[in-house]
Design an enzyme around this catalytic site. Sequence first.
Site, PDB file in Angstrom:
ATOM      1  CG  PHE A 169      -1.851   1.263   1.119  1.00  0.00           C
ATOM      2  CD1 PHE A 169      -2.955   1.263   0.274  1.00  0.00           C
ATOM      3  CD2 PHE A 169      -1.569   2.426   1.819  1.00  0.00           C
ATOM      4  CE1 PHE A 169      -3.761   2.385   0.146  1.00  0.00           C
ATOM      5  CE2 PHE A 169      -2.375   3.556   1.695  1.00  0.00           C
ATOM      6  CZ  PHE A 169      -3.471   3.528   0.859  1.00  0.00           C
ATOM      7  CG  ASP A 254       5.444   3.997   1.898  1.00  0.00           C
ATOM      8  OD1 ASP A 254       5.442   4.772   2.880  1.00  0.00           O
ATOM      9  OD2 ASP A 254       4.477   3.876   1.118  1.00  0.00           O
ATOM     10  CE  LYS A 283      -1.432   6.736   7.004  1.00  0.00           C
ATOM     11  NZ  LYS A 283      -0.963   5.951   5.864  1.00  0.00           N
TER      12      LYS A 283
END
Length: 428
Positions: A169, A254, A283
């Site tokens: 993802f 990531d 985030k």
Amino acid sequence: MKEKNDNKERSKSIFGELEKYGVLGVIERMTAEEVIGITEKYSAHNYAPLPVVVDRGEGARVWDKEGKEYIDLIGCYSAVSHGHRNKRIIEVAMKQMDKLLNTGRPVYNSEMALLMKVLCEYTKMDMALPMNTGAEAVETALKAARRWGYGIKKVPKDKAEIIAVEGNFHGRTITIVGFSTEEAYRNDFGPFTPGFKIIPYNNIDALEKAINDNVVAFIIEPIQAEGGVIIPDKGYLAEVRRICDKHNILLILDEIQTGFARTGKDFAHQWEGIKPDLMTLGKALGGGLVPISAVVGREEVMKVFDPGSHGSTFGGNPFASCIAVEAIMETIRENLAEKALKAGEKFITAIKSFNSPYVKEVRGKGLLIGVEFKLEAGTGHDFADKLLKLGIITKDTHKQTIRITPPLTITDEEISIAIDKLRMVLTK
Ligand SMILES: *Cc1c(COP(=O)(O)O)cnc(C)c1O
């Protein structure tokens, strides 16, 4: 005349209400039922939220419209690592709000300069590039890797290949979902960007086999969070690093979800003692307040960007930048990595000790935890619903799994409450 009529119409509408009560007044007057009704009518249905309207937050707790208290075990998918409305981060934001918020990049600003320096020293990388969302940071890393491939590795024009893994993802742009293996993320969004290859996660042989002279990068999450909290074997990342070095391939990690102490280290790759060539961050970098993301990397790679080659209107804006600096400082000051590690152990030990007939597996590192349910026990969504009724907010991912990713500032008392509620649902 016409204008007057428009104004009259408007006064009966939402604009009239806004004129009368102000934005915050209108928001305060909305009932939970109205909020859900309006969202379902006016917002595209790209999410299926739990039936709760969160109205206020503090630390690891939130309250709904009726004042019912919840423990927030999802923490905005680990974007609220510093707790809701972290006092020190808010203080910086408030002061900065009185000074300067947005400039864009036709000029320099001190806040962005400071963030770039702090980010590089904190991540032990050479250079950084600020963006806004995680997906943009990933796109930026992919662009950097391709340019590096043509300019430095000397791959023939338009032949660069990037390897990604099953169950990844990395965000929601067309390029990124183009190399997703999740049908729901891709269906009817093609045609997709060429130049990507998929191999199984946690499989070194597959990586070796997929490599040819045109491969410029391998992009991977150190732990697949969205994919259901999938932790690769010990030694996998170190092997990946070795193979990337051997074939002159960039390793893009990531760490948008695993970064900033979530897994019990500042960054998850530190568990394997390796360094990436490029790393995407997002985030929690925004301190739970603002969307901000970044790519950090080695100088040789980051230097491929020249004026005009890439950009973002809001990327590196002073407001988000100084909030991000304080978010990093809070991570260091409050020793959030150690807190995440201890709290994570408490959750995992407790959930395992329930010997729940419903649970297939509990996986986690620090406060990135997945509880996978047996098929016959019901879906993650069913369990999230049951927990919600008891005042616990979690969210399912990949049908059978719920994720536990609370603010890293969660207190011992809050952990005990949450564990009690989990016990009630998992052993009933
Ligand atoms: C959330 C996430 C993204 C995407 O971030 P957005 O801000 O939603 O675009 C990318 N990669 C990982 C690992 C993530 O967890």
